[in-house]
Design a protein around this motif. Sequence first.
Motif, PDB file in Angstrom:
ATOM      1  N   SER A   1       0.805  -1.170   0.031  1.00  0.00           N
ATOM      2  CA  SER A   1       0.371  -0.261   0.008  1.00  0.00           C
ATOM      3  C   SER A   1       1.592   1.267   0.102  1.00  0.00           C
ATOM      4  CB  SER A   1      -1.215  -0.075   1.387  1.00  0.00           C
ATOM      5  OG  SER A   1      -1.771   1.321   1.848  1.00  0.00           O
TER       6      SER A   1
ATOM      7  N   GLN B   1       0.131   5.623   6.335  1.00  0.00           N
ATOM      8  CA  GLN B   1       0.352   4.335   7.428  1.00  0.00           C
ATOM      9  C   GLN B   1       0.734   3.459   7.432  1.00  0.00           C
ATOM     10  OE1 GLN B   1      -2.001   6.644   6.331  1.00  0.00           O
ATOM     11  NE2 GLN B   1      -3.900   5.145   5.894  1.00  0.00           N
ATOM     12  N   ASN B   2       0.654   2.295   6.199  1.00  0.00           N
ATOM     13  CA  ASN B   2       1.536   1.156   5.921  1.00  0.00           C
ATOM     14  C   ASN B   2       2.776   1.168   5.756  1.00  0.00           C
ATOM     15  OD1 ASN B   2      -1.153   0.394   6.185  1.00  0.00           O
ATOM     16  ND2 ASN B   2      -1.905   1.303   4.899  1.00  0.00           N
TER      17      ASN B   2
ATOM     18  N   ILE C   1       3.811  -2.084   6.740  1.00  0.00           N
ATOM     19  CA  ILE C   1       3.573  -3.066   6.139  1.00  0.00           C
ATOM     20  C   ILE C   1       4.261  -3.508   4.885  1.00  0.00           C
ATOM     21  CG2 ILE C   1       1.844  -4.341   4.495  1.00  0.00           C
ATOM     22  CD1 ILE C   1      -0.819  -3.455   6.220  1.00  0.00           C
ATOM     23  N   ASN C   2       4.812  -2.268   4.124  1.00  0.00           N
ATOM     24  CA  ASN C   2       5.298  -1.790   2.630  1.00  0.00           C
ATOM     25  C   ASN C   2       7.242  -2.183   3.403  1.00  0.00           C
ATOM     26  OD1 ASN C   2       3.579  -1.040   1.452  1.00  0.00           O
ATOM     27  ND2 ASN C   2       3.834   1.305   2.082  1.00  0.00           N
TER      28      ASN C   2
END
Length: 395
Positions: free
Chosen positions: A4, A8-9, A12-13
């Motif tokens: 994404s 805010q991700n 995850i990245n």
Amino acid sequence: MKGSNAKQNKAINLRLVLSQIVTQGPVSRVEIARNTQLTKQTITNMVEELLAAKLVEEVGIKKAEGAGKPSKMLVLNKKAAYTIAIRVANNELEVGLFYLNGEQINRLHTLVESENLLDKTAYLVDTLVQVDDIDKSLILGAGLSVETSDDSAINGYTFNKQLQHKLANKLQLPIALETSASACAAYHMLFGEAQQLHNFIFIHLGLRVESAVVYDRQILLGQNGLTGALGDIFVTPETDEKTAELGRLNDFASMASLRTMLNLNGVTQEELIAHCAVNKQLDLWVEQASEPLRIAIHTLESLLNTQTIIMGGDVNEILLEKLIKQLRPFIPSISQYGDREVVRLIKTPDVANITIKGLAVLPLHAALSRKNMQTLHIPLELGYTELQQLVFLSE
């Protein structure tokens, strides 16, 4: 898996980019973008953080197709940190020191009683740190598995979780807890035979027969963290005279059943394997184990139809080869239909070391996905290193 591009991700990245480098490396930024659908800027930011932490490194240049610019290739820097593997099997304790990619530096083995397990583990870890003269602050974390021949799975799970927390506090390290089968599956996904697979099963022949099911590159965890008790399935219609229960796979194909047949319940795992090399009864055990295992493999294929099944465990190369040879021909199943890119059953390479290497990669495996982080316990008072902060807590 897709990333994404929302700010805010970041966590995850970062994990997604690191996962691409670990499993696909050497890999270029362009290839990561193609695989993850992240923007060029997002990938640049993530890679710069990983390079700054020395967790990845650039190793060369790949010529671009057509008129494009050549690409710098990225790989995991296996020496950026160390990991610890801790394996408890009945009264045996094995502790190893490894690089991030599961490459062994050193390992120690001893007998242990439950009351001094914590102290002995800490002593072996400190010994490895001193003997190999490493900086303890460069240890990313530890992987732990606990195996017993106790039939009470829920009691075993409760004990294992408590041990995980106690060891994490004792060693002041993040500790990932998995079954031996799941640890082996994690190693194969990151550095072994399953780097390009999306779904597969690992069968581990230990004190009990365990399995790990991987779907969409995630190890499936059951209720209460309990899953993969393949040895508990019934494989014969006959009942035991004492218990009146049907015959289970554990009764025929586990290392506990081999010990019973050879009357070697008091020996260490290493002594058992050494004894197998010269014991003529070994062929009898292989014959006993093969048909129940054929049924178990057929059951897994029929229910899950994964890309392949990988088999390994506490056996040596010769014993595993004999067993797999005896399993053929496999029982016809749904898996034989349609196009296949991988054979139905793979013999794990380096079988004598696969479990301990699997445990060694669990901290890195936990860092690659928020779902994987469920297996990790981090001490509340831990003073995080920059690398631990980056891979475990980055938000």
